[in-house]
Enzyme design. Structure first.
Site, PDB file in Angstrom:
ATOM      1  N   SER A  78       0.841  -1.196   0.000  1.00 11.24           N
ATOM      2  CA  SER A  78       0.000   0.000   0.000  1.00 11.24           C
ATOM      3  C   SER A  78       0.874   1.244   0.000  1.00 11.24           C
ATOM      4  O   SER A  78       2.044   1.216   0.403  1.00 11.24           O
ATOM      5  CB  SER A  78      -0.938  -0.002   1.208  1.00 11.24           C
ATOM      6  OG  SER A  78      -0.190  -0.063   2.412  1.00 11.24           O
ATOM      7  N   CYS A  79       0.290   2.342  -0.429  1.00  8.79           N
ATOM      8  CA  CYS A  79       0.968   3.630  -0.486  1.00  8.79           C
ATOM      9  C   CYS A  79       1.465   4.028   0.912  1.00  8.79           C
ATOM     10  O   CYS A  79       0.749   3.802   1.886  1.00  8.79           O
ATOM     11  CB  CYS A  79      -0.006   4.660  -1.026  1.00  8.79           C
ATOM     12  SG  CYS A  79       0.585   6.358  -0.987  1.00  8.79           S
TER      13      CYS A  79
END
Length: 198
Positions: A10-11
């Site tokens: 994920s970011c």
């Protein structure tokens, strides 16, 4: 060629892994695999800021970003493309689509008025960043969209959190600003003289 498999991350993990590889290895060519569009946009923009020519290939939900640079290592610059010599100004971070608490209808009106009034900051306004519910102000049906587009057209950099857009299923509806990640936001905070949180 340096290859990075950032699927399932994920970011801002895909950008952080890419940044580490660029800074440590200075590869002439780098390939990054990601499995979501916000990561693809963020990695592509980061590589571009580092002097790489980028090509993106999509196979279903898998994105392959290939960055090709020159023989020399690109000059490092922060992830949002600003150099250390740029004059730091005021960064405004908007984390909700209404201002204050007590009455959401009133808060929404106050936020629209706030966006309209931001131009009064003039050149002092350096970055406008939208996170969490604030990203709803950047989509096609938002009452603030016209004013935000005017600010962007006047040269203001607007950053919109890709993870937040994805969470609210609004990625395709964003109409203004650059899709960004937490690395860009933290970098902007470091470069700003002042950060205002709304």
């Amino acid at each position: 060629m340096k290859k990075i498999d950032a699927r399932g991350l994920s970011c801002p993990a895909p950008v952080l892994e890419t940044k580490a590889a660029v800074e440590q290895l200075h590869p002439n060519q780098i390939e990054v695999l990601v499995d979501n569009e916000p990561a693809q946009q963020n990695v592509t923009r980061f590589l571009g800021s580092q002097g790489y020519q980028t090509e993106v290939k999509q196979d279903g939900e898998l994105f392959t970003i290939v960055g090709t640079g020159g023989d020399e290592a690109p000059e490092p610059v922060p992830a949002d493309g600003q150099s250390d010599t740029d004059t730091g100004k005021i960064m405004v971070m908007v984390a909700a689509d209404c201002m204050g608490t007590g009455d959401d209808e009133l808060g929404a009106k106050l936020m629209i008025n706030f966006i309209k009034t931001l131009k009064e900051m003039g050149d002092s306004l350096w970055r406008l960043v939208f996170v969490n519910g604030g990203v709803k102000l950047t989509i096609s049906e938002a009452a603030s969209l016209t004013d935000l587009k005017e600010l962007e057209a006047a040269g203001l950099t607007i950053l919109v959190c890709g993870t937040c857009l994805d969470h609210f299923k609004l990625l395709e509806q964003k109409q203004v600003g650059q899709t960004t990640n937490m690395l860009d936001i933290v970098t902007a905070m470091q470069l700003a003289d002042k950060v205002i949180n709304i």
